[in-house]
Design a protein around this motif. Structure first.
Motif, PDB file in Angstrom:
ATOM      1  N   PHE A 129      -9.740 -18.983  -3.946  1.00  0.00           N
ATOM      2  CA  PHE A 129      -9.756 -20.319  -3.380  1.00  0.00           C
ATOM      3  C   PHE A 129     -10.932 -21.128  -3.920  1.00  0.00           C
ATOM      4  CE2 PHE A 129     -12.004 -17.594  -0.368  1.00  0.00           C
ATOM      5  CZ  PHE A 129     -13.161 -18.304  -0.085  1.00  0.00           C
ATOM      6  N   GLU A 130     -10.705 -22.432  -4.024  1.00  0.00           N
ATOM      7  CA  GLU A 130     -11.733 -23.380  -4.437  1.00  0.00           C
ATOM      8  C   GLU A 130     -11.808 -24.481  -3.384  1.00  0.00           C
ATOM      9  OE1 GLU A 130     -11.013 -24.901  -8.321  1.00  0.00           O
ATOM     10  OE2 GLU A 130     -10.904 -22.922  -9.271  1.00  0.00           O
ATOM     11  N   ILE A 131     -13.011 -24.787  -2.930  1.00  0.00           N
ATOM     12  CA  ILE A 131     -13.234 -25.811  -1.925  1.00  0.00           C
ATOM     13  C   ILE A 131     -14.128 -26.885  -2.538  1.00  0.00           C
ATOM     14  CG2 ILE A 131     -14.200 -26.325   0.351  1.00  0.00           C
ATOM     15  CD1 ILE A 131     -13.848 -23.257   0.940  1.00  0.00           C
ATOM     16  N   CYS A 184     -12.556 -33.071   2.172  1.00  0.00           N
ATOM     17  CA  CYS A 184     -12.551 -31.828   1.403  1.00  0.00           C
ATOM     18  C   CYS A 184     -11.176 -31.594   0.795  1.00  0.00           C
ATOM     19  CB  CYS A 184     -12.963 -30.638   2.263  1.00  0.00           C
ATOM     20  SG  CYS A 184     -11.745 -30.213   3.519  1.00  0.00           S
ATOM     21  N   GLU A 185     -11.179 -30.835  -0.294  1.00  0.00           N
ATOM     22  CA  GLU A 185      -9.951 -30.383  -0.935  1.00  0.00           C
ATOM     23  C   GLU A 185     -10.007 -28.866  -1.031  1.00  0.00           C
ATOM     24  OE1 GLU A 185      -9.785 -32.268  -4.713  1.00  0.00           O
ATOM     25  OE2 GLU A 185      -9.451 -34.285  -3.887  1.00  0.00           O
ATOM     26  N   ILE A 186      -8.881 -28.211  -0.729  1.00  0.00           N
ATOM     27  CA  ILE A 186      -8.808 -26.751  -0.789  1.00  0.00           C
ATOM     28  C   ILE A 186      -7.667 -26.364  -1.727  1.00  0.00           C
ATOM     29  CG2 ILE A 186      -8.527 -24.605   0.504  1.00  0.00           C
ATOM     30  CD1 ILE A 186      -9.316 -26.192   3.028  1.00  0.00           C
ATOM     31  N   PHE A 210      -5.876 -23.086  -2.862  1.00  0.00           N
ATOM     32  CA  PHE A 210      -5.737 -21.653  -2.563  1.00  0.00           C
ATOM     33  C   PHE A 210      -4.664 -21.070  -3.473  1.00  0.00           C
ATOM     34  CE2 PHE A 210      -4.783 -17.771  -0.374  1.00  0.00           C
ATOM     35  CZ  PHE A 210      -5.942 -17.435   0.313  1.00  0.00           C
ATOM     36  N   VAL A 223     -12.563 -24.905   7.168  1.00  0.00           N
ATOM     37  CA  VAL A 223     -13.093 -25.879   6.208  1.00  0.00           C
ATOM     38  C   VAL A 223     -12.780 -27.302   6.654  1.00  0.00           C
ATOM     39  CG1 VAL A 223     -12.917 -26.727   3.836  1.00  0.00           C
ATOM     40  CG2 VAL A 223     -13.037 -24.269   4.279  1.00  0.00           C
ATOM     41  N   ASN A 224     -11.543 -27.547   7.033  1.00  0.00           N
ATOM     42  CA  ASN A 224     -11.171 -28.893   7.464  1.00  0.00           C
ATOM     43  C   ASN A 224     -11.903 -29.293   8.737  1.00  0.00           C
ATOM     44  OD1 ASN A 224      -9.269 -29.672   5.432  1.00  0.00           O
ATOM     45  ND2 ASN A 224      -7.775 -28.267   6.327  1.00  0.00           N
ATOM     46  N   GLU A 264      -5.737 -16.967   4.990  1.00  0.00           N
ATOM     47  CA  GLU A 264      -5.531 -18.262   4.337  1.00  0.00           C
ATOM     48  C   GLU A 264      -5.517 -19.395   5.374  1.00  0.00           C
ATOM     49  OE1 GLU A 264      -2.401 -20.675   1.438  1.00  0.00           O
ATOM     50  OE2 GLU A 264      -1.971 -18.587   2.002  1.00  0.00           O
ATOM     51  N   HIS A 290      -8.350 -22.666   5.786  1.00  0.00           N
ATOM     52  CA  HIS A 290      -8.004 -24.086   5.891  1.00  0.00           C
ATOM     53  C   HIS A 290      -8.531 -24.685   7.196  1.00  0.00           C
ATOM     54  CE1 HIS A 290      -5.336 -24.903   2.428  1.00  0.00           C
ATOM     55  NE2 HIS A 290      -5.094 -23.606   2.470  1.00  0.00           N
ATOM     56  N   GLU A 304     -16.362 -21.467  -4.416  1.00  0.00           N
ATOM     57  CA  GLU A 304     -15.229 -20.664  -4.877  1.00  0.00           C
ATOM     58  C   GLU A 304     -15.368 -19.246  -4.340  1.00  0.00           C
ATOM     59  OE1 GLU A 304     -14.522 -20.760  -9.062  1.00  0.00           O
ATOM     60  OE2 GLU A 304     -14.979 -22.908  -9.225  1.00  0.00           O
TER      61      GLU A 304
END
Length: 386
Positions: free
Chosen positions: A183-185, A284-286, A288, A273-274, A266, A270, A251
């Motif tokens: 995953f990348e945040i 933010c953008e995730i 996965f 983070v959100n 997963e 989400h 990451e």
């Protein structure tokens, strides 16, 4: 099995050639040409360019019967080799640091040996040489999508193991390797002067809170009787000591065995983070990415392999395979067909064979290649001869 021992010099030379000329995942053009040339020289029917640089060679016995697939991978890693040997990589920054050169040489030796005994076989063998095991989405998925397993009854694979001494073989049923996800945040705040943080939305502070909270997924959101790993390997932000940046990037990887746990982790990533981003007025953008599934060794076939390998190796040399959170895209094969994946010891008294996989000084006792051959031949004999 004595005839296998007589092959050692040739199999060793194949492995050393491959080690000198490694190629990265999805770039294994010359490696594939080398493999295909050897297989054709054994008199086998060979198909190339399957799911990329994949190769399948077919050996059909005199009588009908089951079809077995034996698989080896042949890609290398983006690692600069630190060994000083006669077969050190000649491709700077690329190295066979996981034993795939050995897997390929051993399966070539198996194909050469069994091609001499086709009259005794009742059924068919597919020798599957798979590219791109090291880099998701991997080569297994693409080869399977092209139908290589459509008429296969059983699948088997072996992997060299520097943690096991030469002569040992590790076999085990059930989940043995984890599913691997990435995953990348990206946290989008509002930059500003370090002296006036009240005028900014600091993505570093927000990211730090996210890092800490993600660790609670395993410790506080997951059934303690189930396994998962959430590891963060990248936290990037800023370029000056007195400037609050606009963005931060995190990451990480998730490792799980159970699909329900995989889904839960997963979902929690989400949610956490959100929630933290919203509470701090950031966006933010995730991203996965689901990688390889968990590897599940089928109990019946694993028990069979465990028993028959005790006829090849001493009983005390066939040991229990210990589950690991590492990943392996042979898992795709085992989701399609029954079979098992086992590990073959490659460590001897020399320190040069003690380095872990993916280390720049990784090396093996090449006699382990013959043990892979002997295991494969015994499996084939059980299903297609006995």
């Amino acid at each position: 099995m004595n005839k296998v021992d007589e092959q050692f010099s040739e199999v060793q030379n194949w492995r050393r050639h491959l080690h000198r000329h490694p190629e990265l995942s999805f770039e294994e053009k010359n490696t594939a040409l080398f493999i295909a040339e050897k297989l054709r020289s054994f008199g086998l029917s060979v198909k190339t360019q399957i799911g990329g640089h994949g190769i399948v060679a077919e050996l059909e016995g005199k009588e009908p019967g089951k079809t077995i697939a034996l698989r080896a991978d042949f890609d290398a890693l983006p690692i600069h080799e630190e060994n000083d040997t006669a077969y050190t990589s000649e491709n700077p920054g690329v190295m066979h640091a996981c034993g795939h050169d050995g897997h390929t040489a051993a399966l070539l030796g198996t194909a050469q040996m069994l091609s001499k005994y086709k009259e005794q076989l009742k059924g068919k063998i597919l020798f599957v040489f798979q590219p791109a095991e090291e880099k998701p989405p991997g080569g297994a998925k693409y080869m399977i999508e092209e139908g290589i397993l459509d008429n296969v009854d059983y699948v088997f694979a072996a992997h060299l193991a520097s943690e096991l001494p030469l002569g040992q073989v590790a076999v085990g049923a059930g989940y043995q390797m984890a599913a691997v996800d990435k995953f990348e945040i990206t946290i989008k705040g509002h930059g500003g002067h370090g002296a006036r943080p009240n005028e900014a939305i600091d993505p570093i502070v927000i990211g730090s809170e996210i890092v800490q909270s993600l660790q609670k997924i395993v410790s506080r959101r997951l059934d303690p009787l189930k396994s998962a790993v959430v590891t963060l390997g990248v936290f990037q932000a800023g370029a000056a000591f007195n400037v609050i940046p606009d963005e931060a990037k995190i990451e990480g990887t998730v490792r799980t065995f159970d699909e329900d746990v995989r889904d839960l982790v997963e979902k929690e990533i989400h949610s956490i983070v959100n929630g933290i981003a919203n509470a701090n007025h950031a966006n933010c953008e995730i991203d996965f990415l689901r990688g390889y599934p968990s590897l599940f060794n089928h109990p019946e076939e694993t028990a069979t392999v465990n028993d028959i390998l005790k006829e090849v190796f001493n009983e005390e040399e066939v040991v229990a395979l210990e589950p690991t959170m590492g990943a392996e895209d042979f898992a795709y094969f085992l989701k399609e067909k029954p079979g098992t994946y086992f590990r073959v010891g490659s460590r001897n008294e020399s320190e040069s064979t003690h380095y872990p996989h993916h280390h720049p000084k990784f090396d093996i006792d090449e006699r382990a290649l013959l043990n892979i051959e002997k295991a494969f031949i015994k499996i084939v004999s059980h299903y297609l001869v006995d």
